[in-house]
Design a protein around this motif. Structure first.
Motif, PDB file in Angstrom:
ATOM      1  N   LEU A 183      13.350 -10.526   0.699  1.00 15.84           N
ATOM      2  CA  LEU A 183      13.508 -10.316  -0.739  1.00 15.84           C
ATOM      3  C   LEU A 183      12.721  -9.099  -1.205  1.00 15.84           C
ATOM      4  O   LEU A 183      13.215  -8.305  -2.029  1.00 15.84           O
ATOM      5  CB  LEU A 183      13.043 -11.563  -1.502  1.00 15.84           C
ATOM      6  N   PHE A 184      11.517  -8.953  -0.706  1.00 17.18           N
ATOM      7  CA  PHE A 184      10.710  -7.800  -1.108  1.00 17.18           C
ATOM      8  C   PHE A 184      11.353  -6.501  -0.630  1.00 17.18           C
ATOM      9  O   PHE A 184      11.401  -5.519  -1.377  1.00 17.18           O
ATOM     10  CB  PHE A 184       9.295  -7.934  -0.539  1.00 17.18           C
ATOM     11  N   TYR A 185      11.824  -6.492   0.603  1.00 21.21           N
ATOM     12  CA  TYR A 185      12.497  -5.284   1.100  1.00 21.21           C
ATOM     13  C   TYR A 185      13.758  -4.993   0.300  1.00 21.21           C
ATOM     14  O   TYR A 185      14.046  -3.831  -0.026  1.00 21.21           O
ATOM     15  CB  TYR A 185      12.848  -5.459   2.580  1.00 21.21           C
ATOM     16  N   PHE A 186      14.521  -6.031  -0.057  1.00 18.28           N
ATOM     17  CA  PHE A 186      15.748  -5.854  -0.833  1.00 18.28           C
ATOM     18  C   PHE A 186      15.444  -5.248  -2.195  1.00 18.28           C
ATOM     19  O   PHE A 186      16.217  -4.430  -2.708  1.00 18.28           O
ATOM     20  CB  PHE A 186      16.444  -7.206  -0.988  1.00 18.28           C
ATOM     21  N   MET A 246       5.394  -2.869 -10.024  1.00 18.46           N
ATOM     22  CA  MET A 246       5.922  -3.448 -11.259  1.00 18.46           C
ATOM     23  C   MET A 246       6.419  -2.385 -12.217  1.00 18.46           C
ATOM     24  O   MET A 246       7.390  -2.593 -12.952  1.00 18.46           O
ATOM     25  CB  MET A 246       4.849  -4.307 -11.931  1.00 18.46           C
ATOM     26  N   ALA A 247       5.764  -1.232 -12.223  1.00 19.37           N
ATOM     27  CA  ALA A 247       6.216  -0.146 -13.097  1.00 19.37           C
ATOM     28  C   ALA A 247       7.606   0.336 -12.724  1.00 19.37           C
ATOM     29  O   ALA A 247       8.338   0.861 -13.568  1.00 19.37           O
ATOM     30  CB  ALA A 247       5.220   1.010 -13.033  1.00 19.37           C
ATOM     31  N   GLU A 248       7.991   0.141 -11.461  1.00 21.50           N
ATOM     32  CA  GLU A 248       9.297   0.616 -10.995  1.00 21.50           C
ATOM     33  C   GLU A 248      10.394  -0.435 -11.107  1.00 21.50           C
ATOM     34  O   GLU A 248      11.548  -0.091 -11.364  1.00 21.50           O
ATOM     35  CB  GLU A 248       9.189   1.075  -9.529  1.00 21.50           C
ATOM     36  N   ILE A 249      10.067  -1.712 -10.900  1.00 22.63           N
ATOM     37  CA  ILE A 249      11.137  -2.710 -10.824  1.00 22.63           C
ATOM     38  C   ILE A 249      11.141  -3.701 -11.974  1.00 22.63           C
ATOM     39  O   ILE A 249      12.093  -4.475 -12.107  1.00 22.63           O
ATOM     40  CB  ILE A 249      11.028  -3.498  -9.497  1.00 22.63           C
ATOM     41  N   THR A 309      12.738  -3.321  -2.986  1.00 22.65           N
ATOM     42  CA  THR A 309      12.019  -2.036  -2.942  1.00 22.65           C
ATOM     43  C   THR A 309      12.542  -1.097  -1.858  1.00 22.65           C
ATOM     44  O   THR A 309      11.862  -0.140  -1.503  1.00 22.65           O
ATOM     45  CB  THR A 309      10.521  -2.292  -2.707  1.00 22.65           C
ATOM     46  N   ARG A 310      13.740  -1.363  -1.329  1.00 24.93           N
ATOM     47  CA  ARG A 310      14.225  -0.563  -0.200  1.00 24.93           C
ATOM     48  C   ARG A 310      14.381   0.908  -0.567  1.00 24.93           C
ATOM     49  O   ARG A 310      14.154   1.794   0.255  1.00 24.93           O
ATOM     50  CB  ARG A 310      15.546  -1.124   0.329  1.00 24.93           C
ATOM     51  N   GLU A 349       0.825  -1.211   0.000  1.00 24.82           N
ATOM     52  CA  GLU A 349       0.000   0.000   0.000  1.00 24.82           C
ATOM     53  C   GLU A 349       0.857   1.259   0.000  1.00 24.82           C
ATOM     54  O   GLU A 349       0.507   2.246  -0.647  1.00 24.82           O
ATOM     55  CB  GLU A 349      -0.927  -0.005   1.214  1.00 24.82           C
ATOM     56  N   TYR A 350       1.963   1.244   0.713  1.00 24.63           N
ATOM     57  CA  TYR A 350       2.863   2.395   0.699  1.00 24.63           C
ATOM     58  C   TYR A 350       3.321   2.723  -0.727  1.00 24.63           C
ATOM     59  O   TYR A 350       3.460   3.896  -1.092  1.00 24.63           O
ATOM     60  CB  TYR A 350       4.092   2.113   1.563  1.00 24.63           C
ATOM     61  N   LEU A 351       3.548   1.690  -1.525  1.00 19.45           N
ATOM     62  CA  LEU A 351       4.096   1.874  -2.872  1.00 19.45           C
ATOM     63  C   LEU A 351       3.023   1.967  -3.945  1.00 19.45           C
ATOM     64  O   LEU A 351       3.346   2.118  -5.121  1.00 19.45           O
ATOM     65  CB  LEU A 351       5.051   0.725  -3.204  1.00 19.45           C
ATOM     66  N   GLY A 352       1.746   1.855  -3.559  1.00 19.85           N
ATOM     67  CA  GLY A 352       0.667   2.039  -4.535  1.00 19.85           C
ATOM     68  C   GLY A 352       0.109   0.773  -5.133  1.00 19.85           C
ATOM     69  O   GLY A 352      -0.678   0.841  -6.084  1.00 19.85           O
TER      70      GLY A 352
END
Length: 417
Positions: free
Chosen positions: A245-248, A155-158, A250-251, A146-149
């Motif tokens: 892994l998710f934090y790594f 997916m648009a970012e990574i 999107t950190r 939710e923080y990232l939308g």
């Protein structure tokens, strides 16, 4: 001869009854052991109610109760403030669920201490705690989404970026992979599986306990504790790995939200309690944890070890409440008013928000989306439809407020992980 070998009979009494006066005792004959040889394991010391351990005293209950009720007051006030300024439901829903871990952990552990002399009662109390901790891990990952939308924005970012290979961060096996929808799907599936495995293992524990096949710290192959611990260890490790892994990945995107502090708090509350139990189980096997045996009270060393863990958790929850108050502060939502006149939400709205917060329907829908083969190559995108009139926020306030309806779109993606 039977009394001669009993550990709970004093040596002088055993010698007085087992041998005639003035006759030297002969060495006992060697008897073949009927079971496995575990002579290298020291026996647990015996404690009688005349010399009670600390957990049986009023001081232990009073000290733990003080920390528990202080933690409850701190956390309940924080939950109330989040519900009072419930201006970002998609985020605060998960925050409130995470905060509830302090009351559940603290009160459950304190109840276990109060019923400490009732052997094995703590197993039933801890079942509630064990089920909720899986719910918290899922909500922490969902809060990061939710923080990232949401999935589509992440997916648009990574998408397409190569995964950095590092043995330190546990990504050495992903050196040829790139971030895709499959990566996000794995992170969600790994956390959701823990939400299934943990309650299932809790129910299995209760059933085994009812049939006398479960005892804390008993690593015997004929006991259910060994197998439950192995399955739980694999499941919780996989869930933790997915979170990391998710934090790594999107950190950098999560940096404005202080993700490391939140991640460490959730990890410490849940996983440290598990490893505390493992250490106490090892100490029990080493003969450090005493057992209580008398005509009135009989408590095994496994229950005593669990009692020490519950006492430690009661103390820890006080510090966890302080840290969570700082990590998930409500002050960032105070300026976002539900009422155009700047008034706070009424009590009826607060109760409705609490009811909506504890509804697990979103987790069920998320599980269907992430595990159903029909949706494996689709990302979720939330949209808001404005202009739907909402009921007045108070009886004296006749104006209506436009309430946003959230809709979820599925966007096709051909990525694989």
């Amino acid at each position: 001869m039977h009394r001669l070998w009993r550990r709970d009979v004093p040596l002088s009494e055993r010698l007085g009854e087992a041998s005639p006066a003035g006759v030297a005792l002969a060495s006992p004959p060697t008897v073949a052991s009927a079971g496995p040889n575990i002579s290298w394991l020291p026996e647990a010391p015996l404690v009688t109610p005349e010399q009670p351990i600390f957990l049986m005293t009023v001081a232990a209950q009073a000290v733990s109760g003080f920390f528990v009720w202080t933690a409850l007051l701190i956390t309940c006030h924080q939950i109330y403030m989040h519900l009072r300024f419930y201006s970002s439901p998609n985020e605060q829903r998960h925050i409130v669920r995470i905060l509830f871990i302090v009351p559940i952990y603290a009160f459950d552990s304190w109840l276990s201490l109060l019923f400490f002399t009732n052997d094995q009662y703590y197993v039933y109390f801890d079942t509630v705690r064990d089920c909720y901790e899986a719910f918290v891990i899922y909500n922490f990952l969902s809060l990061c989404y939710e923080y990232l939308g949401g999935e589509s924005a992440i997916m648009a970012e990574i998408r397409g970026k190569p995964i950095e290979s590092s043995c330190i961060y546990g990504t050495c096996c992903l050196w040829s992979k790139a971030y895709s929808i499959g990566f996000l799907r794995f992170c969600k599936q790994a956390t959701l599986q823990f939400c299934v495995v943990k309650p299932l293992m809790a129910m299995v524990t209760v059933i085994l306990q009812a049939f006398g096949k479960y005892r804390d710290g008993d690593f015997n192959v004929a006991s259910g504790y060994l197998y439950v611990t192995i399955i739980y260890n694999i499941s919780v490790s996989l869930s933790l790995y997915a979170l990391f892994l998710f934090y790594f990945a999107t950190r950098a995107l999560l940096s404005p939200y202080s993700p490391m502090l939140k991640f460490l708090m959730v990890k410490s509350v849940i996983f440290l309690s598990f490893w505390q139990g493992m250490v106490l189980a090892i100490l029990e096997k080493c003969g450090t944890i005493p057992q209580i045996s008398s005509a009135e009270v009989s408590v095994g060393e496994g229950t005593v070890a669990a009692g020490y863990q519950n006492f430690i958790i009661c103390i820890e929850m006080f510090f966890a409440a302080l840290a969570l108050r700082h990590a998930f502060t409500y002050k960032v939502y105070m300026d976002k008013r539900l009422d155009p006149q700047g008034r706070c939400a009424p009590m009826k709205s607060i109760s409705s928000s609490l009811k909506e917060t504890m509804n697990p329907g979103d987790m069920v829908q998320d599980a269907i989306h992430n595990f159903s083969p029909a949706y494996q190559q689709y990302t979720q995108q939330s949209t808001l439809e404005q202009g739907v009139p909402a009921p007045p926020v108070s009886r004296n306030h006749s104006a209506t407020v436009a309430r946003d309806n959230e809709k979820t779109l599925l966007l096709s993606s051909d990525d694989e992980f």
